[in-house]
Design an enzyme around this catalytic site. Sequence first.
Site, PDB file in Angstrom:
ATOM      1  N   CYS A  40       0.822  -1.213   0.000  1.00  0.00           N
ATOM      2  CA  CYS A  40       0.000   0.000   0.000  1.00  0.00           C
ATOM      3  C   CYS A  40       0.857   1.266   0.000  1.00  0.00           C
ATOM      4  O   CYS A  40       1.426   1.623   1.035  1.00  0.00           O
ATOM      5  CB  CYS A  40      -0.897  -0.057   1.239  1.00  0.00           C
ATOM      6  SG  CYS A  40      -1.724   1.473   1.654  1.00  0.00           S
ATOM      7  N   CYS A  43       0.057   3.852   2.648  1.00  0.00           N
ATOM      8  CA  CYS A  43       0.476   3.386   3.972  1.00  0.00           C
ATOM      9  C   CYS A  43       1.935   3.759   4.215  1.00  0.00           C
ATOM     10  O   CYS A  43       2.292   4.194   5.318  1.00  0.00           O
ATOM     11  CB  CYS A  43       0.299   1.878   4.100  1.00  0.00           C
ATOM     12  SG  CYS A  43      -1.414   1.324   3.913  1.00  0.00           S
TER      13      CYS A  43
END
Length: 116
Positions: A40, A43
Amino acid sequence: MIKASGARAAGVDEVTDADFDTEVLGAARPVLVEFTADWCPPCRQLAPVLSAVAEEERERLRVVQIDVDTNPVITARYGVLAMPTLILFRAGEPVRSMVGARPKRRLLEEIADALL
């Protein structure tokens, strides 16, 4: 068992399906949980923000991460569908949910009421 997350945010512990209830729901102070994944990009963008918040607010707040790919039980329990999802828990209850990366100032503003 808590292990330090070497691949993600420094100073932020990693929790799992096995210890989530004890480490998050049973915590004496509020806990900010990031539902994250290695794949991600947002993230990774949020990691330094979480590290800074964990350091600055360590007296009032605990910050942890949980990997959605290896911890499907907790991920499903809270209906997490997008990463990163941040859920703030206080006294064992989710009190705030946010989706997506954000700057530190905005994150602190969004969780300020739970830290009183």
